[in-house]
Write an enzyme that holds these catalytic residues in place. Structure first.
Site, short mmCIF file in Angstrom:
data_model
loop_
_atom_site.label_atom_id
_atom_site.label_comp_id
_atom_site.label_asym_id
_atom_site.label_seq_id
_atom_site.Cartn_x
_atom_site.Cartn_y
_atom_site.Cartn_z
N LYS A 124 34.58 39.29 57.05
CA LYS A 124 34.61 40.20 55.91
C LYS A 124 34.01 41.53 56.33
O LYS A 124 32.88 41.58 56.86
CB LYS A 124 33.76 39.60 54.79
CG LYS A 124 34.38 39.66 53.43
CD LYS A 124 33.40 39.02 52.46
CE LYS A 124 33.98 38.84 51.12
NZ LYS A 124 32.97 38.45 50.15
C1 E4P Z 1 33.97 38.30 46.87
O1 E4P Z 1 34.31 38.03 47.99
C2 E4P Z 1 32.59 38.64 46.50
O2 E4P Z 1 31.73 37.78 47.20
C3 E4P Z 1 32.32 38.38 45.05
O3 E4P Z 1 33.48 38.03 44.34
C4 E4P Z 1 31.48 39.41 44.38
O4 E4P Z 1 31.29 39.03 43.03
P1 E4P Z 1 30.16 39.65 42.08
O5 E4P Z 1 30.64 40.99 41.63
O6 E4P Z 1 30.08 38.67 40.95
O7 E4P Z 1 28.92 39.72 42.90
#
Ligand code: E4P
Length: 217
Positions: free
Chosen positions: A83
């Site tokens: 990522k």
């Molecule tokens: C996605 O890969 C992220 O880890 C995640 O969906 C972020 O979500 P949040 O906005 O609830 O922290």
């Protein structure tokens, strides 16, 4: 549409994988920071459990650091997807890592051109954060519509991964828009199992069945 779990908790993931409908997992530094074990060991265990794509995020902010960190993360397991945040440095790293065959999930996508640039750089996934847009009174799902429209015109192999999901309605909307993946917190997946009419209906079916059996003896 594929369903991923958005969590770094082995316990959470262990509880949902046996359902047989989980296709992958996304983690991020905030989620892994909540856990006690070594993040690399957690990622490895999640990969073994899920046997599907597991996103593990770089924390370097310069492209050179992202590239070397990305290479190391990719070595943890064949299921690891690196990522990388959408920044100028991130785009350079995405181009370099994807050219080496490392699968990339571009995270922190908040606009359609960001998704387009990430796809052009060779990302396997783009992660638009719908909940965080909703939080600032901007329609997060409208961004998914824009990205699926744009990707529909071209041959990018990049998959649209709906992230920052807050409720089952996000899952419904993502599926209706033809998003490839929705990554969900455990609580949102659990909410989909709750429907009063299902509970009432099942209770009645079982009661009627018992009554009929009792009448036969
Ligand atoms: C996605 O890969 C992220 O880890 C995640 O969906 C972020 O979500 P949040 O906005 O609830 O922290």
């Amino acid at each position: 549409m594929k369903i991923f779990i958005d969590s770094g908790s082995l316990k959470d993931i262990e509880s949902l994988v046996p359902l047989g409908i989980i296709d992958g997992v996304t983690t991020n530094p905030s989620l892994l920071a909540k856990e006690h074990d070594d993040p690399r060991a957690i990622i490895k265990k999640i990969c073994r459990m899920v046997q599907g794509p597991v996103s593990a995020e770089v924390v370097a902010t310069e492209s050179a650091g992202m590239i070397s960190e990305g290479r190391e993360l990719a070595k943890i397991d064949e299921h690891v997807v690196v990522k990388v945040p959408f920044t100028r440095e991130g785009i350079k790293a995405i181009k370099a890592l994807s050219s080496e065959g490392v699968r990339i999930n571009t995270t922190l996508i908040f606009s359609a051109p960001q998704a387009l640039f990430a796809a052009k750089a060779g990302a396997s996934y783009v992660s638009p954060f719908v909940g965080r847009l909703d939080d600032i009174a901007t329609d997060g799902m409208d961004l998914i519509r824009q990205i699926t429209d744009i990707f529909g015109h071209f041959d990018f192999p990049t998959e649209v991964l709906v992230a920052s999901v807050r409720s089952p309605m996000h899952i419904v909307q993502a599926a209706r828009m033809g998003a490839d993946i929705c990554t969900c917190p455990v609580a949102v997946i659990e909410q989909c199992f709750k429907h009063p009419l299902t509970d009432i209906g099942l209770e009645k079916f079982l009661k009627d069945w018992e009554k009929a059996q009792a009448a036969k003896v």
